[in-house]
Write a protein that holds these residues in place. Structure first.
Motif, PDB file in Angstrom:
ATOM      1  N   ASP A 121       0.825  -1.212   0.000  1.00 35.35           N
ATOM      2  CA  ASP A 121       0.000   0.000   0.000  1.00 35.35           C
ATOM      3  C   ASP A 121       0.859   1.262   0.000  1.00 35.35           C
ATOM      4  OD1 ASP A 121      -2.437  -1.340  -0.102  1.00 35.35           O
ATOM      5  OD2 ASP A 121      -2.566  -1.503   2.085  1.00 35.35           O
ATOM      6  N   LYS A 122       1.972   1.248   0.736  1.00 35.65           N
ATOM      7  CA  LYS A 122       2.888   2.396   0.733  1.00 35.65           C
ATOM      8  C   LYS A 122       3.447   2.629  -0.661  1.00 35.65           C
ATOM      9  CE  LYS A 122       4.652   2.363   5.450  1.00 35.65           C
ATOM     10  NZ  LYS A 122       5.809   2.020   6.282  1.00 35.65           N
ATOM     11  N   LEU A 123       3.854   1.543  -1.318  1.00 35.78           N
ATOM     12  CA  LEU A 123       4.358   1.671  -2.684  1.00 35.78           C
ATOM     13  C   LEU A 123       3.279   2.238  -3.603  1.00 35.78           C
ATOM     14  CD1 LEU A 123       6.419  -1.593  -3.309  1.00 35.78           C
ATOM     15  CD2 LEU A 123       7.273   0.739  -3.492  1.00 35.78           C
ATOM     16  N   LYS A 124       2.082   1.695  -3.519  1.00 37.54           N
ATOM     17  CA  LYS A 124       0.983   2.152  -4.380  1.00 37.54           C
ATOM     18  C   LYS A 124       0.705   3.642  -4.179  1.00 37.54           C
ATOM     19  CE  LYS A 124      -1.716  -2.148  -4.551  1.00 37.54           C
ATOM     20  NZ  LYS A 124      -2.986  -2.744  -4.114  1.00 37.54           N
ATOM     21  N   SER A 125       0.896   4.133  -2.963  1.00 37.96           N
ATOM     22  CA  SER A 125       0.569   5.533  -2.655  1.00 37.96           C
ATOM     23  C   SER A 125       1.495   6.524  -3.362  1.00 37.96           C
ATOM     24  CB  SER A 125       0.595   5.775  -1.141  1.00 37.96           C
ATOM     25  OG  SER A 125       1.931   5.817  -0.661  1.00 37.96           O
ATOM     26  N   ILE A 126       2.674   6.093  -3.820  1.00 40.71           N
ATOM     27  CA  ILE A 126       3.588   7.002  -4.513  1.00 40.71           C
ATOM     28  C   ILE A 126       3.726   6.660  -6.000  1.00 40.71           C
ATOM     29  CG2 ILE A 126       4.895   7.547  -2.422  1.00 40.71           C
ATOM     30  CD1 ILE A 126       7.128   5.670  -3.553  1.00 40.71           C
ATOM     31  N   ALA A 127       2.901   5.737  -6.486  1.00 41.98           N
ATOM     32  CA  ALA A 127       3.005   5.272  -7.877  1.00 41.98           C
ATOM     33  C   ALA A 127       2.459   6.290  -8.863  1.00 41.98           C
ATOM     34  CB  ALA A 127       2.267   3.954  -8.026  1.00 41.98           C
ATOM     35  N   LYS A 128       3.056   6.296 -10.061  1.00 44.20           N
ATOM     36  CA  LYS A 128       2.598   7.148 -11.161  1.00 44.20           C
ATOM     37  C   LYS A 128       1.330   6.613 -11.795  1.00 44.20           C
ATOM     38  CE  LYS A 128       6.932   8.496 -13.306  1.00 44.20           C
ATOM     39  NZ  LYS A 128       7.604   8.546 -14.589  1.00 44.20           N
ATOM     40  N   ASN A 129       1.112   5.286 -11.687  1.00 45.13           N
ATOM     41  CA  ASN A 129      -0.056   4.659 -12.305  1.00 45.13           C
ATOM     42  C   ASN A 129      -0.535   3.528 -11.391  1.00 45.13           C
ATOM     43  OD1 ASN A 129       1.708   2.448 -12.811  1.00 45.13           O
ATOM     44  ND2 ASN A 129       2.258   3.284 -14.800  1.00 45.13           N
ATOM     45  N   ASP A 130      -1.513   2.770 -11.836  1.00 45.70           N
ATOM     46  CA  ASP A 130      -2.084   1.697 -11.006  1.00 45.70           C
ATOM     47  C   ASP A 130      -1.372   0.357 -11.171  1.00 45.70           C
ATOM     48  OD1 ASP A 130      -3.984   3.420  -9.994  1.00 45.70           O
ATOM     49  OD2 ASP A 130      -5.467   2.929 -11.531  1.00 45.70           O
ATOM     50  N   TYR A 131      -0.305   0.316 -11.946  1.00 45.62           N
ATOM     51  CA  TYR A 131       0.380  -0.948 -12.213  1.00 45.62           C
ATOM     52  C   TYR A 131       1.217  -1.398 -11.013  1.00 45.62           C
ATOM     53  CZ  TYR A 131      -0.553  -0.014 -17.200  1.00 45.62           C
ATOM     54  OH  TYR A 131      -1.138   0.244 -18.409  1.00 45.62           O
ATOM     55  N   ILE A 132       1.187  -2.695 -10.755  1.00 40.32           N
ATOM     56  CA  ILE A 132       2.071  -3.324  -9.775  1.00 40.32           C
ATOM     57  C   ILE A 132       3.064  -4.175 -10.569  1.00 40.32           C
ATOM     58  CG2 ILE A 132       2.255  -4.932  -7.827  1.00 40.32           C
ATOM     59  CD1 ILE A 132       0.768  -2.329  -7.179  1.00 40.32           C
ATOM     60  N   PHE A 133       4.338  -3.983 -10.313  1.00 40.32           N
ATOM     61  CA  PHE A 133       5.389  -4.707 -11.021  1.00 40.32           C
ATOM     62  C   PHE A 133       5.913  -5.831 -10.137  1.00 40.32           C
ATOM     63  CE2 PHE A 133       5.036  -0.716 -13.113  1.00 40.32           C
ATOM     64  CZ  PHE A 133       5.388  -0.947 -14.436  1.00 40.32           C
ATOM     65  N   VAL A 134       5.896  -7.040 -10.684  1.00 37.51           N
ATOM     66  CA  VAL A 134       6.430  -8.233 -10.012  1.00 37.51           C
ATOM     67  C   VAL A 134       7.745  -8.525 -10.729  1.00 37.51           C
ATOM     68  CG1 VAL A 134       5.992 -10.631  -9.397  1.00 37.51           C
ATOM     69  CG2 VAL A 134       4.064  -9.029  -9.604  1.00 37.51           C
ATOM     70  N   VAL A 135       8.856  -8.080 -10.127  1.00 34.17           N
ATOM     71  CA  VAL A 135      10.143  -8.068 -10.823  1.00 34.17           C
ATOM     72  C   VAL A 135      11.054  -9.195 -10.345  1.00 34.17           C
ATOM     73  CG1 VAL A 135      12.191  -6.672 -11.340  1.00 34.17           C
ATOM     74  CG2 VAL A 135       9.974  -5.547 -11.040  1.00 34.17           C
ATOM     75  N   ASN A 136      11.716  -9.825 -11.297  1.00 29.48           N
ATOM     76  CA  ASN A 136      12.768 -10.801 -11.014  1.00 29.48           C
ATOM     77  C   ASN A 136      14.056 -10.247 -11.603  1.00 29.48           C
ATOM     78  OD1 ASN A 136      11.140 -13.067  -9.907  1.00 29.48           O
ATOM     79  ND2 ASN A 136      10.165 -12.872 -11.901  1.00 29.48           N
ATOM     80  N   GLU A 137      15.133 -10.326 -10.825  1.00 29.00           N
ATOM     81  CA  GLU A 137      16.406  -9.785 -11.294  1.00 29.00           C
ATOM     82  C   GLU A 137      17.550 -10.496 -10.577  1.00 29.00           C
ATOM     83  OE1 GLU A 137      18.385  -5.393 -11.912  1.00 29.00           O
ATOM     84  OE2 GLU A 137      17.321  -5.754 -10.048  1.00 29.00           O
ATOM     85  N   ALA A 138      18.600 -10.781 -11.317  1.00 29.04           N
ATOM     86  CA  ALA A 138      19.818 -11.306 -10.692  1.00 29.04           C
ATOM     87  C   ALA A 138      20.684 -10.107 -10.309  1.00 29.04           C
ATOM     88  CB  ALA A 138      20.567 -12.205 -11.660  1.00 29.04           C
ATOM     89  N   VAL A 139      21.037 -10.021  -9.022  1.00 28.57           N
ATOM     90  CA  VAL A 139      21.862  -8.924  -8.522  1.00 28.57           C
ATOM     91  C   VAL A 139      23.002  -9.537  -7.716  1.00 28.57           C
ATOM     92  CG1 VAL A 139      21.933  -6.833  -7.107  1.00 28.57           C
ATOM     93  CG2 VAL A 139      19.848  -7.412  -8.356  1.00 28.57           C
ATOM     94  N   ASN A 140      24.236  -9.274  -8.136  1.00 25.00           N
ATOM     95  CA  ASN A 140      25.409  -9.813  -7.426  1.00 25.00           C
ATOM     96  C   ASN A 140      25.279 -11.317  -7.184  1.00 25.00           C
ATOM     97  OD1 ASN A 140      26.476  -7.199  -7.316  1.00 25.00           O
ATOM     98  ND2 ASN A 140      25.367  -6.768  -5.428  1.00 25.00           N
ATOM     99  N   ASN A 141      24.927 -12.041  -8.230  1.00 31.27           N
ATOM    100  CA  ASN A 141      24.778 -13.504  -8.185  1.00 31.27           C
ATOM    101  C   ASN A 141      23.708 -13.982  -7.210  1.00 31.27           C
ATOM    102  OD1 ASN A 141      26.756 -14.034 -10.165  1.00 31.27           O
ATOM    103  ND2 ASN A 141      28.334 -13.636  -8.641  1.00 31.27           N
ATOM    104  N   LYS A 142      22.731 -13.131  -6.920  1.00 35.97           N
ATOM    105  CA  LYS A 142      21.596 -13.519  -6.080  1.00 35.97           C
ATOM    106  C   LYS A 142      20.331 -13.373  -6.908  1.00 35.97           C
ATOM    107  CE  LYS A 142      23.712 -11.791  -1.852  1.00 35.97           C
ATOM    108  NZ  LYS A 142      23.664 -10.745  -0.845  1.00 35.97           N
ATOM    109  N   MET A 143      19.380 -14.300  -6.716  1.00 35.36           N
ATOM    110  CA  MET A 143      18.077 -14.193  -7.372  1.00 35.36           C
ATOM    111  C   MET A 143      17.199 -13.305  -6.493  1.00 35.36           C
ATOM    112  SD  MET A 143      16.555 -17.689  -9.037  1.00 35.36           S
ATOM    113  CE  MET A 143      16.552 -18.528  -7.491  1.00 35.36           C
ATOM    114  N   MET A 144      16.831 -12.145  -7.024  1.00 34.05           N
ATOM    115  CA  MET A 144      16.013 -11.204  -6.264  1.00 34.05           C
ATOM    116  C   MET A 144      14.602 -11.153  -6.852  1.00 34.05           C
ATOM    117  SD  MET A 144      18.078 -10.218  -3.916  1.00 34.05           S
ATOM    118  CE  MET A 144      17.095  -8.892  -3.197  1.00 34.05           C
ATOM    119  N   HIS A 145      13.637 -10.895  -5.969  1.00 32.29           N
ATOM    120  CA  HIS A 145      12.227 -10.804  -6.353  1.00 32.29           C
ATOM    121  C   HIS A 145      11.666  -9.557  -5.673  1.00 32.29           C
ATOM    122  CE1 HIS A 145       8.327 -12.320  -7.592  1.00 32.29           C
ATOM    123  NE2 HIS A 145       7.886 -12.098  -6.383  1.00 32.29           N
TER     124      HIS A 145
END
Length: 159
Positions: A49-73
């Motif tokens: 809810d905190k994230l949504k309160s500062i968002a430019k639009n109504d989209y929620i992003f479910v992101v996967n990314e490898a950072v420093n050889n770690k799987m981040m979500h």
């Protein structure tokens, strides 16, 4: 045959609150359990809810990314603002994206379904492009006819 499109997108930034996925990358059940626990936590503790309160639009992003050889979500939103709880500003490059559209009963089901179709069917079929890493995201865009709808965005390059 997977239903996908290739779309040119401007670069964008997603502010994310994330967790490291500790399961082996081939342990889909373990990964999905970790993701489900993470989403339950950010929904219950008000973080989403905190994230949504500062968002430019109504989209929620479910992101996967490898950072420093770690799987981040991450749970994220498009914004220029910041939050102390935010763990990363995730940069998505300008360029071509493989896009898979879909709908499901819940945000989690949509994310899992789109990820499976995108990586399991669409990318293998799209032999003229390749995913070379970087963040990818399921975008929860809204609700229609009682179903959650959205898209999976994967940055790709031409072979």
């Amino acid at each position: 045959m997977a239903n996908y499109t290739l779309e040119e997108k401007n670069g964008f930034t997603v502010l994310g609150i994330g967790t490291e996925l500790k399961s082996d990358y081939t342990d889909y059940a373990g990964i999905n359990k970790e993701k489900a626990e993470f989403w339950q936590a950010v929904n219950q503790d008000g973080t989403l809810d905190k994230l949504k309160s500062i968002a430019k639009n109504d989209y929620i992003f479910v992101v996967n990314e490898a950072v420093n050889n770690k799987m981040m979500h991450y749970a994220g939103v498009m914004t220029e603002e910041s939050l102390p709880e935010a763990s990363r500003a995730i940069q998505f490059p300008q360029g071509e994206y493989l896009v898979v559209k879909g709908e499901a009963n819940t945000d989690e089901e949509l994310s899992n379904k789109l990820t499976g179709i995108a990586f399991g069917e669409a990318l293998p079929e799209a032999s003229h492009v390749a995913y070379v890493g970087g963040p990818n995201t399921a975008v929860v865009m809204g609700e229609r006819d009682g179903l959650i709808y959205g898209e999976m965005w994967i940055p790709v390059v031409r072979n």
